[in-house]
Write a protein that holds these residues in place. Structure first.
Motif, PDB file in Angstrom:
ATOM      1  N   LEU A  81       0.828  -1.197   0.000  1.00  0.00           N
ATOM      2  CA  LEU A  81       0.000   0.000   0.000  1.00  0.00           C
ATOM      3  C   LEU A  81       0.867   1.255   0.000  1.00  0.00           C
ATOM      4  O   LEU A  81       0.592   2.216  -0.732  1.00  0.00           O
ATOM      5  CB  LEU A  81      -0.931  -0.002   1.214  1.00  0.00           C
ATOM      6  CG  LEU A  81      -1.955  -1.143   1.278  1.00  0.00           C
ATOM      7  CD1 LEU A  81      -2.717  -1.106   2.594  1.00  0.00           C
ATOM      8  CD2 LEU A  81      -2.924  -1.072   0.105  1.00  0.00           C
ATOM      9  N   VAL A  82       1.916   1.238   0.810  1.00  0.00           N
ATOM     10  CA  VAL A  82       2.848   2.366   0.857  1.00  0.00           C
ATOM     11  C   VAL A  82       3.557   2.503  -0.487  1.00  0.00           C
ATOM     12  O   VAL A  82       3.735   3.603  -1.011  1.00  0.00           O
ATOM     13  CB  VAL A  82       3.866   2.179   1.998  1.00  0.00           C
ATOM     14  CG1 VAL A  82       4.939   3.261   1.932  1.00  0.00           C
ATOM     15  CG2 VAL A  82       3.163   2.214   3.350  1.00  0.00           C
ATOM     16  N   ARG A  83       3.941   1.368  -1.049  1.00  0.00           N
ATOM     17  CA  ARG A  83       4.637   1.393  -2.339  1.00  0.00           C
ATOM     18  C   ARG A  83       3.746   1.959  -3.438  1.00  0.00           C
ATOM     19  O   ARG A  83       4.209   2.669  -4.334  1.00  0.00           O
ATOM     20  CB  ARG A  83       5.087  -0.029  -2.695  1.00  0.00           C
ATOM     21  CG  ARG A  83       5.942  -0.115  -3.954  1.00  0.00           C
ATOM     22  CD  ARG A  83       6.604  -1.475  -4.104  1.00  0.00           C
ATOM     23  NE  ARG A  83       5.647  -2.573  -4.136  1.00  0.00           N
ATOM     24  CZ  ARG A  83       5.493  -3.466  -3.166  1.00  0.00           C
ATOM     25  NH1 ARG A  83       6.237  -3.374  -2.072  1.00  0.00           N
ATOM     26  NH2 ARG A  83       4.607  -4.433  -3.278  1.00  0.00           N
ATOM     27  N   ASN A  84       2.461   1.668  -3.357  1.00  0.00           N
ATOM     28  CA  ASN A  84       1.506   2.179  -4.350  1.00  0.00           C
ATOM     29  C   ASN A  84       0.969   3.563  -4.002  1.00  0.00           C
ATOM     30  O   ASN A  84       0.119   4.105  -4.708  1.00  0.00           O
ATOM     31  CB  ASN A  84       0.335   1.202  -4.507  1.00  0.00           C
ATOM     32  CG  ASN A  84       0.728  -0.058  -5.255  1.00  0.00           C
ATOM     33  OD1 ASN A  84       1.516  -0.005  -6.194  1.00  0.00           O
ATOM     34  ND2 ASN A  84       0.194  -1.193  -4.821  1.00  0.00           N
ATOM     35  N   ARG A  85       1.449   4.127  -2.892  1.00  0.00           N
ATOM     36  CA  ARG A  85       1.115   5.489  -2.456  1.00  0.00           C
ATOM     37  C   ARG A  85      -0.397   5.677  -2.266  1.00  0.00           C
ATOM     38  O   ARG A  85      -0.976   6.656  -2.733  1.00  0.00           O
ATOM     39  CB  ARG A  85       1.666   6.515  -3.452  1.00  0.00           C
ATOM     40  CG  ARG A  85       3.190   6.539  -3.526  1.00  0.00           C
ATOM     41  CD  ARG A  85       3.668   7.524  -4.553  1.00  0.00           C
ATOM     42  NE  ARG A  85       3.242   7.133  -5.892  1.00  0.00           N
ATOM     43  CZ  ARG A  85       3.436   7.865  -6.991  1.00  0.00           C
ATOM     44  NH1 ARG A  85       4.025   9.042  -6.888  1.00  0.00           N
ATOM     45  NH2 ARG A  85       3.023   7.445  -8.160  1.00  0.00           N
ATOM     46  N   VAL A  86      -0.995   4.710  -1.566  1.00  0.00           N
ATOM     47  CA  VAL A  86      -2.417   4.814  -1.232  1.00  0.00           C
ATOM     48  C   VAL A  86      -2.573   4.706   0.281  1.00  0.00           C
ATOM     49  O   VAL A  86      -1.705   4.155   0.961  1.00  0.00           O
ATOM     50  CB  VAL A  86      -3.253   3.716  -1.934  1.00  0.00           C
ATOM     51  CG1 VAL A  86      -3.243   3.925  -3.443  1.00  0.00           C
ATOM     52  CG2 VAL A  86      -2.752   2.319  -1.575  1.00  0.00           C
ATOM     53  N   PRO A  87      -3.659   5.239   0.844  1.00  0.00           N
ATOM     54  CA  PRO A  87      -3.852   5.191   2.296  1.00  0.00           C
ATOM     55  C   PRO A  87      -3.907   3.752   2.808  1.00  0.00           C
ATOM     56  O   PRO A  87      -4.444   2.866   2.138  1.00  0.00           O
ATOM     57  CB  PRO A  87      -5.207   5.880   2.505  1.00  0.00           C
ATOM     58  CG  PRO A  87      -5.419   6.679   1.267  1.00  0.00           C
ATOM     59  CD  PRO A  87      -4.755   5.947   0.163  1.00  0.00           C
ATOM     60  N   VAL A  88      -3.348   3.537   3.980  1.00  0.00           N
ATOM     61  CA  VAL A  88      -3.392   2.210   4.601  1.00  0.00           C
ATOM     62  C   VAL A  88      -4.743   2.049   5.301  1.00  0.00           C
ATOM     63  O   VAL A  88      -5.092   2.815   6.198  1.00  0.00           O
ATOM     64  CB  VAL A  88      -2.242   2.034   5.617  1.00  0.00           C
ATOM     65  CG1 VAL A  88      -2.365   0.684   6.326  1.00  0.00           C
ATOM     66  CG2 VAL A  88      -0.895   2.165   4.917  1.00  0.00           C
ATOM     67  N   ILE A  89      -5.516   1.062   4.866  1.00  0.00           N
ATOM     68  CA  ILE A  89      -6.836   0.784   5.444  1.00  0.00           C
ATOM     69  C   ILE A  89      -6.825  -0.661   5.924  1.00  0.00           C
ATOM     70  O   ILE A  89      -6.737  -1.592   5.123  1.00  0.00           O
ATOM     71  CB  ILE A  89      -7.960   0.994   4.415  1.00  0.00           C
ATOM     72  CG1 ILE A  89      -7.868   2.387   3.775  1.00  0.00           C
ATOM     73  CG2 ILE A  89      -9.325   0.801   5.072  1.00  0.00           C
ATOM     74  CD1 ILE A  89      -8.825   2.589   2.608  1.00  0.00           C
ATOM     75  N   PHE A  90      -6.920  -0.847   7.233  1.00  0.00           N
ATOM     76  CA  PHE A  90      -6.843  -2.191   7.799  1.00  0.00           C
ATOM     77  C   PHE A  90      -8.185  -2.918   7.775  1.00  0.00           C
ATOM     78  O   PHE A  90      -8.242  -4.138   7.674  1.00  0.00           O
ATOM     79  CB  PHE A  90      -6.325  -2.143   9.238  1.00  0.00           C
ATOM     80  CG  PHE A  90      -4.887  -1.737   9.334  1.00  0.00           C
ATOM     81  CD1 PHE A  90      -3.872  -2.624   8.989  1.00  0.00           C
ATOM     82  CD2 PHE A  90      -4.530  -0.469   9.756  1.00  0.00           C
ATOM     83  CE1 PHE A  90      -2.540  -2.252   9.065  1.00  0.00           C
ATOM     84  CE2 PHE A  90      -3.208  -0.081   9.841  1.00  0.00           C
ATOM     85  CZ  PHE A  90      -2.203  -0.982   9.496  1.00  0.00           C
ATOM     86  N   GLY A  91      -9.270  -2.172   7.904  1.00  0.00           N
ATOM     87  CA  GLY A  91     -10.578  -2.808   7.961  1.00  0.00           C
ATOM     88  C   GLY A  91     -11.683  -1.784   8.052  1.00  0.00           C
ATOM     89  O   GLY A  91     -11.488  -0.599   7.748  1.00  0.00           O
ATOM     90  N   PHE A  92     -12.842  -2.210   8.529  1.00  0.00           N
ATOM     91  CA  PHE A  92     -14.021  -1.349   8.559  1.00  0.00           C
ATOM     92  C   PHE A  92     -13.812  -0.130   9.445  1.00  0.00           C
ATOM     93  O   PHE A  92     -14.075   0.999   9.033  1.00  0.00           O
ATOM     94  CB  PHE A  92     -15.231  -2.164   9.040  1.00  0.00           C
ATOM     95  CG  PHE A  92     -16.508  -1.387   9.060  1.00  0.00           C
ATOM     96  CD1 PHE A  92     -17.262  -1.240   7.904  1.00  0.00           C
ATOM     97  CD2 PHE A  92     -16.965  -0.786  10.222  1.00  0.00           C
ATOM     98  CE1 PHE A  92     -18.447  -0.511   7.905  1.00  0.00           C
ATOM     99  CE2 PHE A  92     -18.141  -0.057  10.234  1.00  0.00           C
ATOM    100  CZ  PHE A  92     -18.882   0.072   9.072  1.00  0.00           C
ATOM    101  N   LYS A  93     -13.356  -0.340  10.685  1.00  0.00           N
ATOM    102  CA  LYS A  93     -13.163   0.780  11.613  1.00  0.00           C
ATOM    103  C   LYS A  93     -12.094   1.740  11.100  1.00  0.00           C
ATOM    104  O   LYS A  93     -12.222   2.962  11.203  1.00  0.00           O
ATOM    105  CB  LYS A  93     -12.790   0.279  13.001  1.00  0.00           C
ATOM    106  CG  LYS A  93     -12.722   1.404  14.049  1.00  0.00           C
ATOM    107  CD  LYS A  93     -12.382   0.886  15.414  1.00  0.00           C
ATOM    108  CE  LYS A  93     -12.494   2.011  16.454  1.00  0.00           C
ATOM    109  NZ  LYS A  93     -11.723   3.207  16.089  1.00  0.00           N
ATOM    110  N   SER A  94     -11.045   1.176  10.540  1.00  0.00           N
ATOM    111  CA  SER A  94      -9.972   1.998   9.975  1.00  0.00           C
ATOM    112  C   SER A  94     -10.509   2.892   8.863  1.00  0.00           C
ATOM    113  O   SER A  94     -10.200   4.079   8.792  1.00  0.00           O
ATOM    114  CB  SER A  94      -8.862   1.093   9.438  1.00  0.00           C
ATOM    115  OG  SER A  94      -7.882   1.845   8.753  1.00  0.00           O
TER     116      SER A  94
END
Length: 318
Positions: free
Chosen positions: A7-20
């Motif tokens: 995700l970091v490599r693709n420069r997109v926000p890190v989203i772990f799950g629903f709450k995140s």
């Protein structure tokens, strides 16, 4: 870390799950749950006239869903790759840059996708978000936010960019095919333009086959093949003279409408012609602005704008 790194490599926000996702969007979990599980409750639908006739359905999201779609469009989609031949919905690209590519062509083939946005399914968007590194569950959440009844709606702020990203593979296949035959190819949303010396039937067949294999359909009723000496129009601009410009029909209609409101006043013209469109003056202004983008110094445009501003100052926003 194994999940975060791509995700970091693709420069997109890190989203772990629903709450995140809820935290990143800044909306309550209950609202997000409703959006994901019952998105149709968050749209209002209406129809607008098509330029080619008929009516087009627009599904406009309500504020909470609109916020979520804008967030995706602004924080995730800019990191996705788009082909260089796509000219719609992108900075510094327009109908003008699209038309310029085909100026001077001896032969021109125009084709259209049918139901372009709706043909992009929720399943395809799940695959898109998964390719960025998101888990299957997060990808489903994101895809559901961007779709209505399993398809990409016309009216969402995320749909235009999503269409360019999803159509990239189609674009690359057409670019390779065009280069191998000395042709030029561009796409503006659902408008396909191919120019150069060609076997039109062969090209149409390839484009149709390629479109179907990529999940799109061609609207064959709109397919047009024209040769040098005939009127060539690409994304609404006449390129027959070698320089993109608004069509003669468009210019004459604008000049006629402006003359009437200048001569008889806005109220007099609207009443005489029984025009019931409350946005008539704003639409006319939009046409003048469009013309100005293409030919800002054209004497007839300058005269039209002067007449328009003198006749309709009270009908324009401050």
């Amino acid at each position: 870390m194994a999940y975060v790194e791509p995700l970091v490599r693709n420069r997109v926000p890190v989203i772990f799950g629903f709450k995140s996702l809820s935290d990143l969007l800044g909306i309550e979990e209950s609202t997000l749950s409703s959006i994901i599980n019952s998105s149709s409750s968050f749209y209002r639908s209406f129809k607008i006239p098509k330029r080619s006739g008929g009516r087009r359905q627009i599904d406009a999201p309500y504020p909470s869903l609109l916020h979520c779609q804008r967030w995706i469009a602004q924080t995730i989609l800019p990191s996705c790759k788009v082909s260089s031949v796509a000219h719609a919905y992108l900075p510094e690209r327009s109908i003008l840059t699209n038309a310029r590519v085909h100026c001077g062509a001896q032969f021109l083939l125009k084709m259209d996708f049918k139901d372009f946005f709706p043909s992009i399914s929720e399943r395809r968007l799940v695959g898109l978000f998964s390719s960025l590194g998101y888990s299957t569950l997060v990808s489903v959440y994101l895809a559901k936010i961007c779709t209505l009844k399993g398809a990409t709606p016309q009216g969402s702020p995320a749909s235009p960019m999503l269409s360019n990203v999803v159509a990239r593979r189609f674009d690359l296949r057409l670019v390779g095919y065009a280069r191998s035959r000395g042709l030029k190819y561009t796409r503006y949303a659902d408008d396909i333009a191919i120019s150069g010396e060609m076997d039109a039937d062969e090209v149409q067949s390839f484009v149709t086959t390629c479109a179907v294999s990529e999940g799109f359909r061609i609207n064959h009723k709109k397919t047009r093949y024209v040769e040098s000496g005939q009127k060539m129009v690409v994304t609404g601009l006449d390129i027959s003279t070698g320089t993109p410009r608004p069509t003669r029909k468009f210019r004459r209609e604008v000049e006629k409408d402006v003359f009437y409101i200048w001569r008889y006043g806005v109220a007099g013209h609207v009443n005489a012609e029984k025009i019931y469109d409350p946005s008539y003056i704003l639409r006319l202004k939009g046409k003048l602005d469009f013309w100005a983008q293409i030919e800002p110094d054209h004497p007839r445009l300058v005269r039209c704008r002067e007449r328009f501003l003198s006749a309709a100052p009270d009908y324009l926003p401050l």
